[in-house]
Design a protein around this motif. Structure first.
Motif, PDB file in Angstrom:
ATOM      1  N   LEU A  59     -31.219  16.469  21.454  1.00  0.00           N
ATOM      2  CA  LEU A  59     -31.599  17.148  22.607  1.00  0.00           C
ATOM      3  C   LEU A  59     -32.280  18.365  22.690  1.00  0.00           C
ATOM      4  O   LEU A  59     -32.425  19.199  23.594  1.00  0.00           O
ATOM      5  CB  LEU A  59     -30.087  17.512  23.532  1.00  0.00           C
ATOM      6  CG  LEU A  59     -29.050  16.296  23.805  1.00  0.00           C
ATOM      7  CD1 LEU A  59     -27.854  16.865  24.520  1.00  0.00           C
ATOM      8  CD2 LEU A  59     -29.764  15.181  24.617  1.00  0.00           C
ATOM      9  N   ALA A  60     -32.777  18.364  21.502  1.00  0.00           N
ATOM     10  CA  ALA A  60     -33.427  19.771  21.279  1.00  0.00           C
ATOM     11  C   ALA A  60     -34.787  19.759  22.072  1.00  0.00           C
ATOM     12  O   ALA A  60     -35.474  18.816  22.272  1.00  0.00           O
ATOM     13  CB  ALA A  60     -34.090  19.744  19.816  1.00  0.00           C
ATOM     14  N   ALA A 115     -20.576  13.054  25.334  1.00  0.00           N
ATOM     15  CA  ALA A 115     -22.055  13.747  25.580  1.00  0.00           C
ATOM     16  C   ALA A 115     -22.966  12.673  25.968  1.00  0.00           C
ATOM     17  O   ALA A 115     -22.900  11.477  25.594  1.00  0.00           O
ATOM     18  CB  ALA A 115     -22.573  14.014  24.089  1.00  0.00           C
ATOM     19  N   TRP A 116     -24.046  12.882  26.704  1.00  0.00           N
ATOM     20  CA  TRP A 116     -25.262  12.300  27.011  1.00  0.00           C
ATOM     21  C   TRP A 116     -25.766  12.008  25.934  1.00  0.00           C
ATOM     22  O   TRP A 116     -26.259  12.780  25.246  1.00  0.00           O
ATOM     23  CB  TRP A 116     -26.068  12.995  28.014  1.00  0.00           C
ATOM     24  CG  TRP A 116     -27.459  12.316  28.480  1.00  0.00           C
ATOM     25  CD1 TRP A 116     -27.553  11.017  29.061  1.00  0.00           C
ATOM     26  CD2 TRP A 116     -28.656  13.020  28.560  1.00  0.00           C
ATOM     27  NE1 TRP A 116     -28.628  10.837  29.356  1.00  0.00           N
ATOM     28  CE2 TRP A 116     -29.365  11.837  28.942  1.00  0.00           C
ATOM     29  CE3 TRP A 116     -29.122  14.093  27.988  1.00  0.00           C
ATOM     30  CZ2 TRP A 116     -30.824  12.393  29.083  1.00  0.00           C
ATOM     31  CZ3 TRP A 116     -30.427  14.278  28.171  1.00  0.00           C
ATOM     32  CH2 TRP A 116     -31.388  13.650  28.438  1.00  0.00           C
ATOM     33  N   ILE A 117     -26.276  10.620  25.721  1.00  0.00           N
ATOM     34  CA  ILE A 117     -26.965   9.943  24.578  1.00  0.00           C
ATOM     35  C   ILE A 117     -26.164   9.981  23.578  1.00  0.00           C
ATOM     36  O   ILE A 117     -26.320   8.923  22.651  1.00  0.00           O
ATOM     37  CB  ILE A 117     -28.473  10.712  24.403  1.00  0.00           C
ATOM     38  CG1 ILE A 117     -29.243  10.424  25.560  1.00  0.00           C
ATOM     39  CG2 ILE A 117     -29.208  10.232  23.108  1.00  0.00           C
ATOM     40  CD1 ILE A 117     -30.824  11.100  25.523  1.00  0.00           C
ATOM     41  N   HIS A 167     -32.785   3.299  36.964  1.00  0.00           N
ATOM     42  CA  HIS A 167     -31.923   2.828  35.756  1.00  0.00           C
ATOM     43  C   HIS A 167     -30.913   3.665  35.614  1.00  0.00           C
ATOM     44  O   HIS A 167     -31.211   5.051  35.585  1.00  0.00           O
ATOM     45  CB  HIS A 167     -32.889   2.767  34.576  1.00  0.00           C
ATOM     46  CG  HIS A 167     -32.041   2.902  33.318  1.00  0.00           C
ATOM     47  ND1 HIS A 167     -32.255   1.470  32.509  1.00  0.00           N
ATOM     48  CD2 HIS A 167     -31.363   3.646  32.504  1.00  0.00           C
ATOM     49  CE1 HIS A 167     -31.395   1.536  31.730  1.00  0.00           C
ATOM     50  NE2 HIS A 167     -31.155   2.990  31.360  1.00  0.00           N
ATOM     51  N   LEU A 168     -29.721   3.245  35.764  1.00  0.00           N
ATOM     52  CA  LEU A 168     -28.460   4.041  35.827  1.00  0.00           C
ATOM     53  C   LEU A 168     -27.943   3.974  34.522  1.00  0.00           C
ATOM     54  O   LEU A 168     -27.636   2.848  34.102  1.00  0.00           O
ATOM     55  CB  LEU A 168     -27.605   3.637  36.898  1.00  0.00           C
ATOM     56  CG  LEU A 168     -26.215   4.231  37.246  1.00  0.00           C
ATOM     57  CD1 LEU A 168     -26.371   5.704  37.259  1.00  0.00           C
ATOM     58  CD2 LEU A 168     -25.127   3.630  38.172  1.00  0.00           C
ATOM     59  N   GLU A 169     -27.432   4.941  33.893  1.00  0.00           N
ATOM     60  CA  GLU A 169     -26.663   5.061  32.710  1.00  0.00           C
ATOM     61  C   GLU A 169     -25.115   5.671  32.972  1.00  0.00           C
ATOM     62  O   GLU A 169     -25.264   6.788  33.852  1.00  0.00           O
ATOM     63  CB  GLU A 169     -27.183   5.561  31.495  1.00  0.00           C
ATOM     64  CG  GLU A 169     -28.572   4.770  31.262  1.00  0.00           C
ATOM     65  CD  GLU A 169     -29.391   5.341  29.654  1.00  0.00           C
ATOM     66  OE1 GLU A 169     -30.165   4.718  29.333  1.00  0.00           O
ATOM     67  OE2 GLU A 169     -28.750   6.495  29.267  1.00  0.00           O
ATOM     68  N   ILE A 170     -24.070   5.311  32.238  1.00  0.00           N
ATOM     69  CA  ILE A 170     -22.956   6.099  32.120  1.00  0.00           C
ATOM     70  C   ILE A 170     -22.466   6.331  30.872  1.00  0.00           C
ATOM     71  O   ILE A 170     -22.292   5.643  30.000  1.00  0.00           O
ATOM     72  CB  ILE A 170     -21.781   5.323  32.967  1.00  0.00           C
ATOM     73  CG1 ILE A 170     -22.144   5.143  34.481  1.00  0.00           C
ATOM     74  CG2 ILE A 170     -20.396   6.070  32.883  1.00  0.00           C
ATOM     75  CD1 ILE A 170     -22.387   6.326  35.216  1.00  0.00           C
TER      76      ILE A 170
END
Length: 406
Positions: free
Chosen positions: A50-51, A190-192, A183-186
């Motif tokens: 996430l940098a 933490a995200w990713i 495009h939906l993600e769950i």
């Protein structure tokens, strides 16, 4: 494999990401340098960290109890599902970590639950735009991510609290995309970097059925194999790393096969001419690029046979199916590679490599000099010249010990 959307569904496709790259047509036919990889931020090529991404970190205290459709019912098509797949366009993923919902450009996108906006990114042709919302559900932290927006700040800002069903953006087609869609993600945690969940399953457990809410459901099946092509000269490596040893160089337009979802560290495991290795994800496309050769190999002349001789490649060089740049690139050769030439045709040389008969231009091939055989004195009887003192040594070198003076 069918593309995610059709013009009948979305009313027209947005600008795609397939960038045909033709091989250099100069006489030398040297293999082009690798282009810079496509930007990695976004759904289909997720960032490794996430940098540098704008956002905030919060500890949500409001527990979400209501859940809503991310797009209004009967306003979307249920398309490319969660899981392994063949990449539908250059830059798209082969491990699909979300559910696609096809809808026209500008269709409102809603937050699936109460939460706080923690990330936004405005998209462009190369990067998928997105909004990420953090939720507290049953005492656990989740993130919902909504991708392919053009402008991520039309309705929300980072740090803003949103309610379930509140508009947070508009459907777009930014980044690797075959047409307008969400495009939906769950993500749990933490995200990713957390645990990815199938959005259809996750929402169904909370009373939201994405399939029943769609105007149409594309029952896309996962094929056993994917067909890809290299967009430029690229290395086939032994490991899923850009520093892995090079098995062979592949020229632009080389045909490859791969298993859906077989990817690691931004590399895809492929089979090339019977050799298995790893290729950079950004170097692959599912569409045969322009300039990949127009003359069938069967029409290639045999050339004039010559006494087999070794040649060394002096630069990265294309190996083609025939003696000319209008023949398909079959392999790529690295500088220093040695080959045995068996025929010539004009300025082109024919040789065999990795089980294929190929041609390359002679301007960048140097003949390897044959090793000089050591000279051996003829045997016989010799007489020492008068007046000469001669030392007889234990070996054929002045560094050997003297055994006798003659």
């Amino acid at each position: 494999m069918p593309k995610k959307l059709s013009s009948a569904v979305v009313g027209g496709l947005a600008v795609g990401l397939t960038l045909p790259m033709t091989a250099n047509a100069a006489a030398a036919d040297t293999a082009p340098m690798n282009v810079a990889p496509l930007p990695t931020a976004g759904v289909d090529a997720p960032a490794t960290s996430l940098a540098g991404l704008s956002g905030v970190d919060i500890s949500a205290t409001r527990n979400a109890t209501q859940f809503r459709y991310p797009i209004a019912q009967r306003a979307y098509s249920y398309t490319s599902p969660y899981g392994a797949r063949c990449m539908p366009t250059q830059g798209a993923s082969t491990s699909h970590l979300g559910q696609d919902l096809g809808a026209p450009d500008g269709t409102p996108i809603y937050s699936v639950a109460d939460g706080t906006v923690v990330r936004t990114f405005t998209g462009n042709r190369y990067n998928a735009g997105y909004v990420v919302v953090q939720h507290r559900v049953d005492g656990k932290t989740f993130h919902s991510a909504y991708y392919h927006m053009w402008n991520a700040n039309t309705h929300v800002r980072i740090g803003q609290t949103v309610n379930a069903g509140q508009t947070i953006g508009l459907v777009g087609s930014s980044g690797p995309s075959t047409g307008p869609h969400l495009h939906l993600e769950i993500w749990e945690g933490a995200w990713i970097n957390g645990t990815s969940h199938n959005p259809t399953t996750w929402l169904a457990q909370r009373g939201v059925n994405l399939r029943s809410g769609a105007t149409s459901v594309w029952n896309i099946t996962t094929p056993s194999s994917c067909d890809y092509y290299t967009v430029t000269s690229t290395a086939l490596r032994s490991t899923a790393s850009s520093s892995g040893s090079v098995i062979m160089w592949l020229g632009a337009g080389a045909a490859l096969t791969a298993a859906p979802g077989d990817t690691s560290n931004s590399m895809v495991r492929v089979n090339a001419n019977g050799r298995t290795g790893w290729v950079a994800h950004s170097s692959l496309t599912p569409t045969r690029p322009a300039g990949g050769g127009t003359v069938p190999a069967a029409n290639a002349p045999q050339g004039t046979s010559v006494t087999p001789a070794k040649y060394r490649i002096t630069t990265s060089l294309n190996a083609r199916s025939g003696p000319g740049t209008n023949y398909a690139v079959l392999q790529g050769l690295v500088s220093g590679t040695e080959v045995t030439v068996t025929a010539t045709y004009g300025s082109w040389m024919k040789f065999s490599r990795n089980g294929q008969s190929v041609w390359s231009h002679s301007d960048y091939m140097d003949k390897v000099a044959a090793p000089v055989a050591p000279t051996t004195a003829a045997s016989g009887t010799y007489q020492v010249k008068s007046g000469v003192s001669l030392r007889a040594r234990s070996g054929a070198s002045t560094s050997n010990s003297i055994v006798k003076v003659l």
